[in-house]
Design a protein around this motif. Sequence first.
Motif, PDB file in Angstrom:
ATOM      1  N   GLY A 123      35.303 -28.801 -76.770  1.00 54.30           N
ATOM      2  CA  GLY A 123      35.981 -30.130 -76.655  1.00 54.30           C
ATOM      3  C   GLY A 123      36.062 -30.535 -75.189  1.00 54.30           C
ATOM      4  O   GLY A 123      36.036 -31.496 -74.721  1.00 54.30           O
ATOM      5  N   ALA A 124      36.463 -29.439 -74.353  1.00 56.56           N
ATOM      6  CA  ALA A 124      36.309 -29.424 -72.908  1.00 56.56           C
ATOM      7  C   ALA A 124      34.959 -29.896 -72.571  1.00 56.56           C
ATOM      8  O   ALA A 124      34.958 -30.890 -71.312  1.00 56.56           O
ATOM      9  CB  ALA A 124      36.762 -28.348 -72.134  1.00 56.56           C
ATOM     10  N   VAL A 125      33.708 -29.397 -72.850  1.00 61.78           N
ATOM     11  CA  VAL A 125      32.381 -29.722 -72.512  1.00 61.78           C
ATOM     12  C   VAL A 125      32.232 -31.318 -72.968  1.00 61.78           C
ATOM     13  O   VAL A 125      31.609 -32.037 -72.147  1.00 61.78           O
ATOM     14  CB  VAL A 125      31.481 -28.783 -73.154  1.00 61.78           C
ATOM     15  N   GLY A 126      32.680 -31.720 -74.194  1.00 60.12           N
ATOM     16  CA  GLY A 126      32.275 -33.103 -74.490  1.00 60.12           C
ATOM     17  C   GLY A 126      33.446 -34.041 -73.611  1.00 60.12           C
ATOM     18  O   GLY A 126      32.787 -35.131 -73.611  1.00 60.12           O
ATOM     19  N   ILE A 127      34.421 -33.797 -73.229  1.00 57.06           N
ATOM     20  CA  ILE A 127      35.111 -34.487 -72.313  1.00 57.06           C
ATOM     21  C   ILE A 127      34.451 -34.734 -71.081  1.00 57.06           C
ATOM     22  O   ILE A 127      34.295 -35.980 -70.449  1.00 57.06           O
ATOM     23  CB  ILE A 127      36.589 -33.824 -71.904  1.00 57.06           C
TER      24      ILE A 127
ATOM     25  N   PHE B  95      36.872 -41.692 -63.504  1.00 58.58           N
ATOM     26  CA  PHE B  95      37.285 -40.592 -63.760  1.00 58.58           C
ATOM     27  C   PHE B  95      38.701 -40.458 -63.816  1.00 58.58           C
ATOM     28  O   PHE B  95      39.419 -39.447 -63.841  1.00 58.58           O
ATOM     29  CB  PHE B  95      36.656 -39.367 -62.753  1.00 58.58           C
ATOM     30  N   LYS B  96      39.644 -41.794 -63.699  1.00 53.80           N
ATOM     31  CA  LYS B  96      40.985 -41.379 -63.799  1.00 53.80           C
ATOM     32  C   LYS B  96      41.445 -41.073 -65.200  1.00 53.80           C
ATOM     33  O   LYS B  96      40.832 -41.393 -66.268  1.00 53.80           O
ATOM     34  CB  LYS B  96      41.695 -43.079 -63.718  1.00 53.80           C
ATOM     35  N   GLY B  97      42.516 -40.232 -64.870  1.00 56.06           N
ATOM     36  CA  GLY B  97      43.018 -39.258 -65.920  1.00 56.06           C
ATOM     37  C   GLY B  97      42.146 -38.506 -66.488  1.00 56.06           C
ATOM     38  O   GLY B  97      42.541 -37.860 -67.790  1.00 56.06           O
ATOM     39  N   MET B  98      41.194 -37.933 -65.954  1.00 59.06           N
ATOM     40  CA  MET B  98      40.318 -36.922 -66.587  1.00 59.06           C
ATOM     41  C   MET B  98      40.835 -35.652 -66.660  1.00 59.06           C
ATOM     42  O   MET B  98      40.763 -34.887 -67.628  1.00 59.06           O
ATOM     43  CB  MET B  98      38.852 -37.059 -66.021  1.00 59.06           C
ATOM     44  N   SER B  99      41.769 -35.426 -65.429  1.00 53.54           N
ATOM     45  CA  SER B  99      42.092 -33.832 -65.414  1.00 53.54           C
ATOM     46  C   SER B  99      43.086 -33.577 -66.505  1.00 53.54           C
ATOM     47  O   SER B  99      43.044 -32.387 -67.153  1.00 53.54           O
ATOM     48  CB  SER B  99      42.992 -33.892 -64.010  1.00 53.54           C
ATOM     49  N   PHE B 100      43.816 -34.403 -67.098  1.00 54.56           N
ATOM     50  CA  PHE B 100      44.704 -34.245 -68.099  1.00 54.56           C
ATOM     51  C   PHE B 100      43.984 -34.048 -69.381  1.00 54.56           C
ATOM     52  O   PHE B 100      44.409 -33.111 -70.097  1.00 54.56           O
ATOM     53  CB  PHE B 100      45.529 -35.635 -68.198  1.00 54.56           C
ATOM     54  N   PRO B 101      43.154 -34.886 -69.813  1.00 58.54           N
ATOM     55  CA  PRO B 101      42.458 -34.630 -71.035  1.00 58.54           C
ATOM     56  C   PRO B 101      41.583 -33.129 -70.985  1.00 58.54           C
ATOM     57  O   PRO B 101      41.311 -32.585 -72.015  1.00 58.54           O
ATOM     58  CB  PRO B 101      41.359 -35.965 -71.292  1.00 58.54           C
ATOM     59  N   VAL B 102      40.905 -32.935 -69.836  1.00 56.77           N
ATOM     60  CA  VAL B 102      40.217 -31.793 -69.521  1.00 56.77           C
ATOM     61  C   VAL B 102      40.999 -30.456 -69.938  1.00 56.77           C
ATOM     62  O   VAL B 102      40.750 -29.637 -70.558  1.00 56.77           O
ATOM     63  CB  VAL B 102      39.494 -31.735 -68.361  1.00 56.77           C
ATOM     64  N   LEU B 103      42.233 -30.528 -69.209  1.00 53.91           N
ATOM     65  CA  LEU B 103      43.309 -29.495 -69.499  1.00 53.91           C
ATOM     66  C   LEU B 103      43.894 -29.516 -70.878  1.00 53.91           C
ATOM     67  O   LEU B 103      44.195 -28.147 -71.438  1.00 53.91           O
ATOM     68  CB  LEU B 103      44.388 -29.795 -68.463  1.00 53.91           C
ATOM     69  N   THR B 104      44.029 -30.452 -71.544  1.00 56.04           N
ATOM     70  CA  THR B 104      44.503 -30.752 -72.880  1.00 56.04           C
ATOM     71  C   THR B 104      43.920 -30.899 -74.245  1.00 56.04           C
ATOM     72  O   THR B 104      44.006 -30.376 -75.227  1.00 56.04           O
ATOM     73  CB  THR B 104      45.553 -31.876 -72.909  1.00 56.04           C
ATOM     74  N   THR B 105      42.298 -31.441 -73.830  1.00 54.25           N
ATOM     75  CA  THR B 105      41.346 -31.545 -74.919  1.00 54.25           C
ATOM     76  C   THR B 105      41.097 -30.005 -75.615  1.00 54.25           C
ATOM     77  O   THR B 105      40.620 -30.401 -76.728  1.00 54.25           O
ATOM     78  CB  THR B 105      40.211 -32.309 -74.491  1.00 54.25           C
ATOM     79  N   GLY B 106      41.332 -29.068 -75.035  1.00 51.73           N
ATOM     80  CA  GLY B 106      41.079 -27.863 -75.421  1.00 51.73           C
ATOM     81  C   GLY B 106      41.931 -27.763 -76.588  1.00 51.73           C
ATOM     82  O   GLY B 106      41.585 -27.300 -77.703  1.00 51.73           O
ATOM     83  N   LEU B 107      43.377 -27.920 -76.373  1.00 55.36           N
ATOM     84  CA  LEU B 107      44.451 -27.897 -77.831  1.00 55.36           C
ATOM     85  C   LEU B 107      43.903 -28.843 -78.543  1.00 55.36           C
ATOM     86  O   LEU B 107      43.873 -28.659 -79.799  1.00 55.36           O
ATOM     87  CB  LEU B 107      45.607 -28.369 -77.078  1.00 55.36           C
TER      88      LEU B 107
END
Length: 285
Positions: A13-17, A56-68
């Motif tokens: 998921g993180a790779v896809g994001i 890339f706004k908001g990317m840090s949050f989904p990268v950290l959480t998309t794993g979940l």
Amino acid sequence: MPFLEFVAGSISGAVGIAVGHPLDTVKVRLQAKSVYKGIFDCVTKTYLNEGFHGFFKGMSFPVLTTGLVNSIVFGSYSNALDYLSQSDRRLTSHRNQVSSLQVFTAGCFSGMVQVLVCAPIDLVKVRLQGQTTAERYRGPIHCVAVILQQEGVRGLYRGGAALALRDVPCYGLYFLPYELIRKALTETGEEPGTFAILMAGGVAGVVTWACATPMDVVKARLQMSGAGGQQYSGVLHCMRVSLKEEGVRVFFKGLLLNSVRAFPVNAVTFLTYESLLKSFCPSGK
């Protein structure tokens, strides 16, 4: 092992994001606002006003959480499918035993679990992507704090009904074409190759977003309504107002972007997922 399904889903998921976030930002802005004439207008204004960083706004949050998020989706799907078919889908000898109904049901189950756990994550992502300045939210933690202060805990689930209407059936559609195409491109008794996985994952993503885009538009508008956007009382009210003001085409805003983004993102996601599972759990035929 069930746990490894969740680990593989998390990493994939993180790779896809990382692959698809810029186009996702443009998609969210097109759906939630009416100030853009189209894709290129949105891209141009975003770049001129905010620079390359704006995509890339908001990317840090989904990268950290998309794993979940992805660990829940893929883990729930794989384990539900194993339960429904009473087999281990990683084994080539068992892979062809699952029916389309079992695949669709397991996919819908994964969508339901994902919505229950991840609705607040999706809300914060959309809020951060949708703002063109940093006046309202300084980051994901500040965004959560503001939502809780202004709207309470219920505010974190704004747009949750639309998210459920989008994800529950669409995750069933997500995994069904993947399993069917991967099987069609794989020789009997053989492990699926890289090309089969990439094509199956890419097509599955495009098919899913073609079906999900109308409700995705409604979801984005409901989520942004608490951040200065137009106010809606619910899913049906949002649909009626949007249809009246912008016509039926409004429900297909972002469809082209969703399709363009979906193929590479989901192809890479599935390939990463399958490769990790093969690495974690080598299986015989």
